[in-house]
Design a protein around this motif. Structure first.
Motif, PDB file in Angstrom:
ATOM      1  N   ASP A  68      -0.157 -19.070   5.891  1.00 27.61           N
ATOM      2  CA  ASP A  68      -0.546 -17.944   5.058  1.00 27.61           C
ATOM      3  C   ASP A  68       0.241 -17.932   3.752  1.00 27.61           C
ATOM      4  O   ASP A  68      -0.293 -17.588   2.698  1.00 27.61           O
ATOM      5  N   LYS A  69       1.497 -18.332   3.793  1.00 29.40           N
ATOM      6  CA  LYS A  69       2.319 -18.405   2.577  1.00 29.40           C
ATOM      7  C   LYS A  69       1.709 -19.382   1.586  1.00 29.40           C
ATOM      8  O   LYS A  69       1.604 -19.104   0.389  1.00 29.40           O
ATOM      9  N   PHE A  70       1.281 -20.556   2.077  1.00 24.19           N
ATOM     10  CA  PHE A  70       0.671 -21.548   1.204  1.00 24.19           C
ATOM     11  C   PHE A  70      -0.664 -21.043   0.653  1.00 24.19           C
ATOM     12  O   PHE A  70      -0.974 -21.234  -0.524  1.00 24.19           O
ATOM     13  N   ASP A  71      -1.448 -20.369   1.500  1.00 22.92           N
ATOM     14  CA  ASP A  71      -2.740 -19.855   1.076  1.00 22.92           C
ATOM     15  C   ASP A  71      -2.589 -18.780   0.002  1.00 22.92           C
ATOM     16  O   ASP A  71      -3.358 -18.743  -0.962  1.00 22.92           O
ATOM     17  N   LYS A  72      -1.593 -17.907   0.160  1.00 20.04           N
ATOM     18  CA  LYS A  72      -1.362 -16.863  -0.838  1.00 20.04           C
ATOM     19  C   LYS A  72      -0.973 -17.467  -2.180  1.00 20.04           C
ATOM     20  O   LYS A  72      -1.413 -17.001  -3.235  1.00 20.04           O
ATOM     21  N   GLU A  73      -0.162 -18.505  -2.156  1.00 20.42           N
ATOM     22  CA  GLU A  73       0.245 -19.174  -3.395  1.00 20.42           C
ATOM     23  C   GLU A  73      -0.966 -19.820  -4.083  1.00 20.42           C
ATOM     24  O   GLU A  73      -1.122 -19.713  -5.299  1.00 20.42           O
ATOM     25  N   GLU A  74      -1.816 -20.459  -3.326  1.00 19.14           N
ATOM     26  CA  GLU A  74      -3.038 -21.060  -3.885  1.00 19.14           C
ATOM     27  C   GLU A  74      -3.937 -19.983  -4.486  1.00 19.14           C
ATOM     28  O   GLU A  74      -4.521 -20.174  -5.551  1.00 19.14           O
ATOM     29  N   TYR A  75      -4.045 -18.847  -3.815  1.00 18.81           N
ATOM     30  CA  TYR A  75      -4.877 -17.757  -4.310  1.00 18.81           C
ATOM     31  C   TYR A  75      -4.317 -17.204  -5.616  1.00 18.81           C
ATOM     32  O   TYR A  75      -5.065 -16.930  -6.548  1.00 18.81           O
ATOM     33  N   ARG A  76      -2.992 -17.063  -5.693  1.00 21.88           N
ATOM     34  CA  ARG A  76      -2.367 -16.582  -6.936  1.00 21.88           C
ATOM     35  C   ARG A  76      -2.677 -17.525  -8.096  1.00 21.88           C
ATOM     36  O   ARG A  76      -2.986 -17.087  -9.201  1.00 21.88           O
TER      37      ARG A  76
END
Length: 84
Positions: A68-76
């Motif tokens: 989820d941490k990686f996904d949030k960074e990609e979304y940002r």
């Protein structure tokens, strides 16, 4: 007799085809996009190597938190590009 969708799906599973995957390469042969995305966390890689039987829910929850941490960074990054 016509084969149903369920029968077709069972045939594909039995032949062990990988379905619903998409990989896109550039002209140079570099990977551009892969679906479903590869897990990036170190916990997921360690879990693949572990040969324990069954599903450890605590371990899976921790892996999902890491992913989820990686996904949030990609979304940002995607939102920032959109706003530019």
């Amino acid at each position: 007799k016509k084969a149903t969708k369920t029968q077709e799906a069972k045939k594909i599973v039995k032949k062990k085809f990988k379905v619903n995957t998409k990989i896109v390469f550039t002209e140079d042969g570099e990977l551009v996009q892969q679906w479903p995305p590869v897990q990036k966390s170190s916990l997921a890689k360690a879990d693949e190597e572990d040969d324990a039987s069954g599903i450890n829910l605590d371990k899976v929850k921790e892996i999902l938190r890491e992913e989820d941490k990686f996904d949030k960074e990609e979304y940002r990054k995607k939102v920032k590009e959109k706003h530019r």
